[in-house]
Structure formats: C-alpha cells, structure tokens
Design a protein around this motif. Structure first.
Motif: not given
Length: 200
Positions: A112-117
């Motif tokens: 999720m954090l990686e999808l948020l950048g």
C-alpha cells in the motif's frame, strides 16, 4: 510497577517525546552486571526487522524524519519519527501504532505504501533484549541490540511530555552513566548501515 509490555503500550498510544541515548558496547559483561545490580527486569529476546521508506515528495534525509514498519516476531507496527533535537541525547517525537499481525498484513501495508509513492530504503535486522527499570516515578527501557552488519549496542530510553523534557533527559544521562556507558551515538542504525555502504 510498569513492565516492558506496559512500556510498548504507552509508546504506541501516546505521541510522546522519545529521549534516548545509544552506545556501542564491545563487551556486554559489565553492562549485564550493572543491570543486575540495579534490579532491571529482563524481557524476552525479540527478533526485529525494520523496513524504512522514503517519502514521494519530501526528503527525509533533509527533514530528519523517518517512516518505518517494524516486525517484532509476528507483531507489526508502523512508526513515524520526527526530527531530532540538537541535544546530547536523541530527542524526537515518535508516533507508533500496531496493526494486524502476521506476514500477510505486513506485505499488504508495504504494498500500500509503495502504491502511494513511498519507496523502500533499507531493512535493519536485529536481536533485541529489553530490560525494564523504574526509578523515581519514571519508567526506562534499556535494550541490548545485536544489529546485523553493525555489532552490539545498548540504548537507554524513556518517554516524556514536553514540559518534563529537561528532567527526563537528565535522568537518561544519569542512568547511562550509572550503567558505565559513555560516548553516546546520535546516528540511527539505518544511518550507520547506509554510511557503511557508502564507505565500502
């Protein structure tokens, strides 16, 4: 009297200031003897792995902040650390929250954090043995950390509100001296590992 579990709960629920001193210890025997002498309560050795992330639009190196997911056995926590203050000790705001246990929840939050950048920076692995100590109505945690790739360290830590910061820092310094610890290190384990990688 608070125990180690109480300390972690207190840390998670309250956005307090963390006052900490860290020391490299080539020989644990003297420290262990001092911990026994003051009556510190030993907790179970914990297998910890920290996953650090870079912000998509803010340089955490420049702002001196950190975002971390920590795995403690099967338990998971997410932590924000604010900028360190310019003192002898390492003082910063810390907000830590527990989330669902297990590797699946850990993987989902990382995704999720990686999808948020947010971008993964580096992992820090260690074996941590915590000791709990209560003195003059203040709770301390002393830990001995075996950090993969770095060696053995000790940390002396307490939490405090802003208005009691000066007294809390003095108490940490006094306890560290009582334990025979000297030459505190302000750099995080992450910072040490990254500097080590740059130098190699």
């Amino acid at each position: 009297m608070p125990n180690i579990a109480d300390f972690y709960f207190y840390q998670r629920r309250s956005p307090m200031l963390e006052i900490e001193q860290k020391f490299r210890i080539p020989d644990q025997s003297q420290l262990l003897a001092q911990l026994e002498q003051i009556g510190a309560e030993q907790g179970a050795t914990l297998d910890q792995e920290d996953y650090y992330f870079a912000h998509p639009s803010r340089n955490f190196v420049e702002t001196d902040e950190a975002l971390r997911i920590r795995r403690i056995g099967t338990e998971n926590h997410i932590t924000y650390k604010g900028p360190k203050r310019a003192t002898v000790s390492k003082i910063r705001k810390e907000i830590e929250l527990a989330f669902e246990t297990g590797p699946e929840a850990l993987a989902q939050l990382k995704e999720m954090l990686e999808l948020l950048g947010f971008q993964p920076v580096r992992n820090v692995k260690k074996q941590r043995t915590p000791y709990s100590f209560h003195h003059e109505q203040r709770h301390f945690e002393i830990t001995i950390d075996e950090v993969e790739g770095l060696g053995t360290f000790a940390e002396v830590e307490t939490l405090a509100e802003e208005e009691e910061l000066e007294q809390a820092e003095a108490a940490v310094i006094q306890l560290a001296e009582q334990l025979g610890l000297s030459s505190p290190i302000r750099t995080s384990y992450l910072g040490m590992l990254m500097q080590q990688a740059e130098d190699s």
